[in-house]
Scaffold this motif. Structure first.
Motif, PDB file in Angstrom:
ATOM      1  N   ALA A   1       0.832  -1.200   0.000  1.00 28.70           N
ATOM      2  CA  ALA A   1       0.000   0.000   0.000  1.00 28.70           C
ATOM      3  C   ALA A   1       0.872   1.259   0.000  1.00 28.70           C
ATOM      4  O   ALA A   1       0.626   2.200  -0.770  1.00 28.70           O
ATOM      5  N   VAL A   2       1.911   1.286   0.852  1.00 28.42           N
ATOM      6  CA  VAL A   2       2.809   2.446   0.894  1.00 28.42           C
ATOM      7  C   VAL A   2       3.594   2.545  -0.413  1.00 28.42           C
ATOM      8  O   VAL A   2       3.863   3.649  -0.908  1.00 28.42           O
ATOM      9  N   LEU A   3       3.939   1.398  -1.006  1.00 31.73           N
ATOM     10  CA  LEU A   3       4.617   1.385  -2.305  1.00 31.73           C
ATOM     11  C   LEU A   3       3.778   2.106  -3.358  1.00 31.73           C
ATOM     12  O   LEU A   3       4.280   2.960  -4.099  1.00 31.73           O
ATOM     13  N   ASP A   4       2.493   1.747  -3.441  1.00 28.60           N
ATOM     14  CA  ASP A   4       1.613   2.378  -4.426  1.00 28.60           C
ATOM     15  C   ASP A   4       1.451   3.872  -4.152  1.00 28.60           C
ATOM     16  O   ASP A   4       1.421   4.683  -5.085  1.00 28.60           O
ATOM     17  N   ALA A   5       1.320   4.230  -2.878  1.00 25.02           N
ATOM     18  CA  ALA A   5       1.191   5.646  -2.539  1.00 25.02           C
ATOM     19  C   ALA A   5       2.464   6.410  -2.918  1.00 25.02           C
ATOM     20  O   ALA A   5       2.394   7.539  -3.424  1.00 25.02           O
ATOM     21  N   SER A   6       3.617   5.791  -2.702  1.00 24.25           N
ATOM     22  CA  SER A   6       4.884   6.429  -3.069  1.00 24.25           C
ATOM     23  C   SER A   6       4.983   6.610  -4.579  1.00 24.25           C
ATOM     24  O   SER A   6       5.427   7.663  -5.059  1.00 24.25           O
ATOM     25  N   ALA A   7       4.564   5.583  -5.330  1.00 28.27           N
ATOM     26  CA  ALA A   7       4.601   5.685  -6.791  1.00 28.27           C
ATOM     27  C   ALA A   7       3.646   6.764  -7.289  1.00 28.27           C
ATOM     28  O   ALA A   7       3.956   7.494  -8.232  1.00 28.27           O
TER      29      ALA A   7
ATOM     30  N   LEU B   1       0.707   3.384 -13.663  1.00 29.04           N
ATOM     31  CA  LEU B   1      -0.038   4.298 -14.526  1.00 29.04           C
ATOM     32  C   LEU B   1      -1.426   4.569 -13.963  1.00 29.04           C
ATOM     33  O   LEU B   1      -1.914   5.712 -13.993  1.00 29.04           O
ATOM     34  N   ALA B   2      -2.071   3.517 -13.448  1.00 29.52           N
ATOM     35  CA  ALA B   2      -3.433   3.655 -12.932  1.00 29.52           C
ATOM     36  C   ALA B   2      -3.470   4.505 -11.667  1.00 29.52           C
ATOM     37  O   ALA B   2      -4.320   5.393 -11.529  1.00 29.52           O
ATOM     38  N   VAL B   3      -2.531   4.253 -10.716  1.00 22.17           N
ATOM     39  CA  VAL B   3      -2.575   4.995  -9.458  1.00 22.17           C
ATOM     40  C   VAL B   3      -2.248   6.474  -9.678  1.00 22.17           C
ATOM     41  O   VAL B   3      -2.613   7.321  -8.853  1.00 22.17           O
ATOM     42  N   HIS B   4      -1.592   6.779 -10.799  1.00 19.22           N
ATOM     43  CA  HIS B   4      -1.305   8.183 -11.112  1.00 19.22           C
ATOM     44  C   HIS B   4      -2.595   8.945 -11.415  1.00 19.22           C
ATOM     45  O   HIS B   4      -2.666  10.161 -11.201  1.00 19.22           O
ATOM     46  N   GLN B   5      -3.641   8.229 -11.889  1.00 19.41           N
ATOM     47  CA  GLN B   5      -4.862   8.886 -12.323  1.00 19.41           C
ATOM     48  C   GLN B   5      -6.092   8.523 -11.491  1.00 19.41           C
ATOM     49  O   GLN B   5      -7.103   9.228 -11.556  1.00 19.41           O
ATOM     50  N   LEU B   6      -6.028   7.430 -10.743  1.00 14.93           N
ATOM     51  CA  LEU B   6      -7.161   6.983  -9.948  1.00 14.93           C
ATOM     52  C   LEU B   6      -6.852   7.097  -8.467  1.00 14.93           C
ATOM     53  O   LEU B   6      -5.704   7.289  -8.068  1.00 14.93           O
ATOM     54  N   GLN B   7      -7.874   6.968  -7.648  1.00 12.55           N
ATOM     55  CA  GLN B   7      -7.673   6.924  -6.206  1.00 12.55           C
ATOM     56  C   GLN B   7      -7.077   5.568  -5.822  1.00 12.55           C
ATOM     57  O   GLN B   7      -7.308   4.551  -6.478  1.00 12.55           O
ATOM     58  N   LEU B   8      -6.327   5.556  -4.736  1.00 15.32           N
ATOM     59  CA  LEU B   8      -5.669   4.325  -4.305  1.00 15.32           C
ATOM     60  C   LEU B   8      -6.674   3.222  -3.983  1.00 15.32           C
ATOM     61  O   LEU B   8      -6.447   2.056  -4.282  1.00 15.32           O
TER      62      LEU B   8
ATOM     63  N   ILE C   1      -7.178   3.124   1.754  1.00 19.49           N
ATOM     64  CA  ILE C   1      -8.156   4.169   2.071  1.00 19.49           C
ATOM     65  C   ILE C   1      -7.522   5.219   2.987  1.00 19.49           C
ATOM     66  O   ILE C   1      -7.678   6.437   2.773  1.00 19.49           O
ATOM     67  N   LEU C   2      -6.783   4.761   4.004  1.00 13.83           N
ATOM     68  CA  LEU C   2      -6.160   5.694   4.939  1.00 13.83           C
ATOM     69  C   LEU C   2      -5.089   6.538   4.249  1.00 13.83           C
ATOM     70  O   LEU C   2      -5.030   7.764   4.431  1.00 13.83           O
ATOM     71  N   LEU C   3      -4.236   5.904   3.444  1.00 15.75           N
ATOM     72  CA  LEU C   3      -3.193   6.646   2.739  1.00 15.75           C
ATOM     73  C   LEU C   3      -3.795   7.620   1.729  1.00 15.75           C
ATOM     74  O   LEU C   3      -3.324   8.754   1.591  1.00 15.75           O
ATOM     75  N   GLY C   4      -4.831   7.159   1.015  1.00 12.74           N
ATOM     76  CA  GLY C   4      -5.472   8.033   0.045  1.00 12.74           C
ATOM     77  C   GLY C   4      -6.076   9.265   0.691  1.00 12.74           C
ATOM     78  O   GLY C   4      -5.990  10.375   0.141  1.00 12.74           O
TER      79      GLY C   4
END
Length: 299
Positions: free
Chosen positions: A29-35, A96-103, A258-261
Motif C-alpha cells: 500500500a505504501v509502495l503504491d502511494a509512493s509511486a 499508470l493507474a494509481v497516477h490517475q485513480l484513487q488508491l 483508504i487511509l493513505l489516500g
C-alpha cells in the motif's frame, strides 16, 4: 510431549504468518502511494525502472547468490522470464493507474486478480472451478463492474489500466505456482527483479528518474525497498502458515489504501467503490471457503 505445547506452537506459527502477511499488505500500500506521489514529478516508466533496480540491488546484496549459485539456478528459464514480464506489466500498468485513480479504486480492482486466477487455473494448471466457484467468480466480477462503471460518459479510461494490471498479476500468480514445483523462493525473488531491470534499462531512460526533491527521492527508494521487503514478508508468511489461512488478510490492504489516500492525497472513497469492494471481498472469501471444505473432485 503433551499436545498443548504443540497446539500453542502451531497457533504461534499462524499468528506470526498472519502478522507478516499484513505487514506485506502495508508495504504494498505504501509502495503504491509512493509511486503515485513520485509520478507527479518523474515519468512512470522511470519509476518502474527504479523500483526494480533497488529491488535487484537489495536482493543481490543480501542473498549474495554467487556463494550458493545452485540455489538460484532455474530449471525453467523461459517460465521465469515470463513470470518476470508479468510482474513488470502488473507494476507498470498499476503505476499508470494509481497516477490517475484513487488508491482505493486501484486496490479494489486489483482484488479481481484471484478471480482471474481461478478462471485460468483450469486450462493452465488443470485445477477446474466447479459451478459454485464460478458463481463466486461472476459475483466478484459484478463487484468490479460496480467500481469501474459509474455511468455512461463518466468512465475513466485509467480503469482499464488497472484491469490490465490485475490480469498481469493473475498470470504472475499462476506462473509463481508453477515455478514453486521446481525453483527456490529466493531464486524467484531474485529473478523477478533482475530480469525486469535488464529488459527495462534500454528503454526506461534512467536519467529521467533523477528526483527534483529529497521527498521524491525517498518515494522512489520506497518503491523498490518496499517491493523487496513486501515480497520477502509474503514468502516468510507462506513459510509459517497455509495459504487459506493467510489469503483473507489480503483485504487489509484496502484499509491501508483508504487511509493513505485520505491522509496523503485527500481522497475520500466513493460509495460505489465501497459497495463493489465489499462484494469482491465477500466473493473472495467464499472462494477461499470452498478451497478449504471441498472434497477431492468437488467444486
Amino acid at each position: 510431549m503433551s499436545p498443548l505445547p504443540t497446539a500453542d506452537a502451531e497457533a504461534s506459527q499462524r499468528l506470526r504468518g498472519i502478522a507478516l502477511y499484513c505487514l506485506a499488505m502495508l508495504c504494498f500500500a505504501v509502495l503504491d502511494a509512493s509511486a503515485k506521489f513520485a509520478a507527479q514529478y518523474v515519468p512512470v516508466l522511470s519509476i518502474v525502472w527504479v523500483r526494480f533496480a533497488i529491488h535487484a540491488l537489495l536482493a543481490v546484496a543480501l542473498f549474495q547468490p554467487w556463494r550458493h549459485w545452485a540455489v538460484y539456478r532455474t530449471r525453467r528459464p523461459v517460465l521465469q522470464i515470463l513470470r518476470a514480464l508479468f510482474l513488470t506489466g502488473s507494476t507498470f500498468f498499476n503505476f499508470l493507474a494509481v497516477h490517475q485513480l484513487q488508491l482505493d479504486q486501484t486496490m479494489s480492482i486489483g482484488f479481481s486478480a484471484p478471480f482471474i486466477t481461478a478462471a485460468l487455473a483450469g486450462p493452465i494448471l488443470g485445477e477446474w472451478a466447479g459451478p459454485r466457484r464460478w458463481a463466486a467468480i461472476i459475483v466478484g466480477f459484478i463487484g468490479v463492474l460496480i467500481i469501474t462503471m459509474p455511468g455512461f460518459g463518466n468512465l475513466n479510461p485509467a480503469i482499464f489500466l488497472s484491469l490490465i494490471a490485475a490480469c498481469c498479476n493473475a498470470c504472475y500468480i499462476l506462473s509463481t505456482r508453477m515455478l514453486t514445483r521446481s525453483d527456490s523462493s529466493a531464486g524467484m525473488l531474485l529473478y523477478s527483479a533482475v530480469v525486469p531491470l535488464i529488459l527495462l534499462t534500454p528503454v526506461a531512460q534512467p536519467l529521467e528518474a533523477m528526483p527534483p526533491t529529497i521527498l521524491v527521492a525517498l518515494c522512489l527508494f520506497l518503491t523498490g525497498a518496499l517491493g523487496f521487503v513486501g515480497h520477502w514478508f509474503l514468502i516468510r508468511a507462506h513459510h509459517h502458515t497455509a495459504v487459506p489461512v493467510l489469503a483473507p488478510f489480503m483485504y487489509t490492504g484496502l484499509i491501508w489504501m483508504i487511509l493513505l489516500g485520505y491522509f496523503v492525497f485527500g481522497d475520500v472513497p466513493e460509495p460505489r467503490t465501497l459497495v463493489g469492494a465489499s462484494i469482491i471481498i465477500a466473493s473472495g472469501l467464499y472462494l477461499l471457503y470452498r478451497e478449504r471444505v471441498r472434497a477431492p473432485g468437488g467444486d
